[in-house]
Design a protein around this motif. Structure first.
Motif, PDB file in Angstrom:
ATOM      1  N   ALA A  65       0.822  -1.177  -0.011  1.00 45.04           N
ATOM      2  CA  ALA A  65       0.048   0.024   0.083  1.00 45.04           C
ATOM      3  C   ALA A  65       0.953   1.458   0.156  1.00 45.04           C
ATOM      4  CB  ALA A  65      -0.880   0.133   0.921  1.00 45.04           C
ATOM      5  N   THR A  66       1.959   1.121   1.001  1.00 42.39           N
ATOM      6  CA  THR A  66       2.912   2.515   0.753  1.00 42.39           C
ATOM      7  C   THR A  66       3.421   2.851  -0.607  1.00 42.39           C
ATOM      8  OG1 THR A  66       3.469   1.664   3.006  1.00 42.39           O
ATOM      9  CG2 THR A  66       5.008   3.244   1.914  1.00 42.39           C
ATOM     10  N   ALA A  67       3.848   1.482  -1.227  1.00 45.20           N
ATOM     11  CA  ALA A  67       4.370   1.872  -2.713  1.00 45.20           C
ATOM     12  C   ALA A  67       3.124   2.372  -3.771  1.00 45.20           C
ATOM     13  CB  ALA A  67       4.980   0.584  -2.995  1.00 45.20           C
ATOM     14  N   LEU A  68       2.267   1.689  -3.551  1.00 46.44           N
ATOM     15  CA  LEU A  68       1.046   2.041  -4.274  1.00 46.44           C
ATOM     16  C   LEU A  68       0.773   3.347  -4.093  1.00 46.44           C
ATOM     17  CD1 LEU A  68      -0.594   0.661  -6.424  1.00 46.44           C
ATOM     18  CD2 LEU A  68      -1.935  -0.136  -4.478  1.00 46.44           C
ATOM     19  N   ALA A  69       0.673   4.170  -2.822  1.00 46.24           N
ATOM     20  CA  ALA A  69       0.257   5.387  -2.396  1.00 46.24           C
ATOM     21  C   ALA A  69       1.237   6.353  -3.297  1.00 46.24           C
ATOM     22  CB  ALA A  69       0.188   5.623  -1.051  1.00 46.24           C
TER      23      ALA A  69
END
Length: 553
Positions: A65-69
């Motif tokens: 999720a962090t990378a996607l954000a």
RNA sequence: GCGCUCGUAGCUCAGCGGAUAGAGCAGUGGACUUCUAAUCCACCGGUCGCAGGUUCGAAUCCUGCCGGGCGCGCCA
């Protein structure tokens, strides 16, 4: 940016992340969706994509999720992305991106919300099909409202829909009907197994008024005439009631035409070719237990008579031969025992029972009066007819109260509530929002404020404007889901709990037109766009329910 | 007995595996000399029938039970 656009953006961002990290892109789903979180602190939209694929890809969801954000923040229109809980992405769009929805809606006009999921499909939708031996009553009316709305919803999804009413005019019940008319015309009490009710005496009178010589005639001569004339008059009354209700059938299909025209014999031949016909005890059977039925069914009795089931089989085969890919039957819960045998007919005919035939079962309507249960019986003559309901509340309130809840739940209607307190009907809440907008647009015209001159989507930054915009953006998804699941009540729930509510709240907080001699505000034009977009969604949605969208109330 | 189906607030109903379960009505209290008050705002109200299971997460999916409705003809 619409929710569908944003979902695509999330997916493409996920692909980018997978590629840079050397993960298998095939693990990503073909499509994803974004949700509108209930809690406004969770952004405009939320995605659970990281939760869904994290484990499969062997990455901790929060890390993914962090990378996607990070990737998403670089996309146009995205203002902020936060990670929450186990790996939700909470996304906030910038005002201009969200505001673009209003222009999109207005430009699409009456086509907004339509899709092409079912384009090219020929659908036969059969519903109501009440026996032509009495008026349409409340028990049938739910299917009339739901079925007609489903017809509209499926059409909006691109299907080519034919609505059809099957007239059971071949059985013993029409004979009973004729004998009941005959008895009434001659002033005799109704036969033991006959029909009772004012409508019987009225129809009998109408027949004998036109042909006074019928009175006193022997039954052998008079009955066929009572049957033919009574059937004709009854059907005309049914048709008129339904038209008054706003329910239209493309085809009125007579069971008699199946029996008389060789259709049953033809159907038996077709089924025999498929190898599912056998004879036993002098009767001709269909081996429905080859498929989804718990016992085999007789088509031709040993005395040579065709069964009702034989007509059902012939009717299905007739529908398929008329080119329908999908035959949908809307039946009340009291007919749920038919599912197995109807599906088996399709399978015995060599069709795919998962696709070519679809049986939707709806729960029945319970009636109470002032909290006390009311048992209705056609025989006892205490039925409440569609016409009586229409006289009491009108077609809009009647249709709405029947179409707004899922057919999975038994609907309890209080006769006192719907007749006395019709202003409580939520349909007026929805219609009022539409009328309010029309009034606003009329006033704007009077003040020479032209919506079309300017549209600045970034002007719509008030929380209630943003909420309304997001709601309008959901409409195509709501229509698509309603069509896919055959659940038109979703349209009503959406209009009532989302569109009308959000509009009334917007209207309460955001002045559109100048008061008195004030100058035209910088918000006026953009808000008029928003109002017109809302009006469009309300009008399109109400149309799917067969309910009018009044310009004044 | 077998099968299908439903069970969410006092009532009528939403909620196609997501975050603190929602709305209307009913009840209490507020907001109109200004774009339609058929409106808006606040409060009150829940062991999602019960018990297990599946999983990061269940009102939602699975199983069993309890309760309501309905169906089990060479009737139509």
């Amino acid at each position: 940016m619409t929710p569908a656009n944003l979902a695509d953006t999330v997916l493409s961002a996920a692909r980018a992340v997978f590629e840079t990290r050397g993960l298998d892109v095939a693990l990503l789903p073909a499509a994803t969706t974004v949700e509108r979180p209930r809690n406004p602190e969770h952004g405009d939209y939320a995605s659970n994509l990281a939760l869904q694929v994290g484990k499969k890809a062997g990455v901790v969801p929060r890390e993914l999720a962090t990378a996607l954000a990070e990737e998403l923040r670089r996309r146009a229109g995205v203002e902020a992305v936060e990670i929450a809980g186990p790996g939700f992405l909470n996304i906030r769009l910038d005002d201009a991106s969200l505001g673009a929805i209003a222009r999109l809606v207005v430009e699409a006009g009456s086509a907004y919300g339509h899709n092409s999921a079912l384009s090219g499909e020929k659908v036969n939708l059969e519903f109501v099909s009440a026996n032509p031996t009495g008026p349409i009553h409340l028990g049938h009316t739910r299917w009339a409202a739901v079925g007609d709305s489903l017809r509209r919803v499926l059409t909006a999804a691109g299907a080519e829909v034919t609505s059809e009413y099957y007239i059971n005019d071949a059985g013993a019940q029409v004979d009973r009907f004729a004998r009941s008319l005959f008895a009434a015309a001659n002033g005799e009490p109704a036969p033991e197994d006959g029909y009772v009710g004012d409508y019987i005496t009225e129809i009998a009178k109408e027949i004998t008024d036109a042909d006074p010589g019928l009175v006193g005639q022997p039954a052998e001569q008079a009955l066929p005439i009572f049957l033919a004339r009574g059937y004709e008059l009854m059907l005309k009354e049914i048709r008129e009631s339904l038209e008054r209700f706003g329910v239209h059938f493309d085809v009125w299909f007579s069971e008699q035409t199946l029996h008389g025209g060789g259709a049953v014999e033809h159907a038996i031949e077709e089924l025999r070719k498929q190898g599912h016909i056998f004879e036993d005890g002098g009767a001709i059977w269909l081996r429905t237990t080859d498929f989804t039925d718990d016992k085999d069914r007789v088509l031709i009795r040993s005395n040579g008579e065709k069964t009702y089931f034989a007509a059902d089989a012939a009717y299905y085969i007739n529908k398929r031969e008329r080119g329908f890919d999908r035959c949908i039957y809307l039946l009340g819960a009291d007919h749920h025992g038919y599912i197995g045998r109807l599906k088996a007919i399709a399978a015995c005919a060599g069709d795919d029972p998962q696709k070519n035939i679809e049986i939707l079962i709806g729960q029945l309507v319970n009636l109470v009066r002032g909290g006390q249960p009311v048992r209705l019986s056609k025989r006892a003559g205490n039925i409440i007819t569609l016409d009586e309901m229409l006289d009491a509340v009108g077609p809009d309130a009647a249709r709405y109260s029947l179409a707004r809840s899922s057919t999975d739940s038994t609907l309890t209607l209080d006769i006192e509530e719907i007749t006395k307190n019709s202003s409580d009907n939520p349909v007026f809440y929805v219609q009022y929002a539409h009328a309010r907008i029309c009034s606003l647009l009329r006033n704007a015209e009077e003040k020479k404020i032209n919506r079309a001159e300017v549209y600045d989507p970034s002007r719509l930054s008030h929380e209630r404007e943003r909420n309304l915009l997001k709601t309008l953006g959901e409409f195509p998804g709501v229509v698509a889901t309603a069509a896919e699941l055959r659940e038109p009540h979703r349209i009503a729930v959406y209009l009532e709990e989302r569109v009308a509510t959000d509009y009334h709240r917007f209207y309460d907080a955001c002045q559109v037109l100048p008061k008195g001699d004030e100058p035209v505000s910088e918000f006026a034009q953009s808000r008029l766009w928003l109002a017109e977009a809302t009006r469009t969604v309300l009008a399109n949605g109400l149309d799917l329910l067969g309910v009018s969208a009044p310009e004044r109330m």
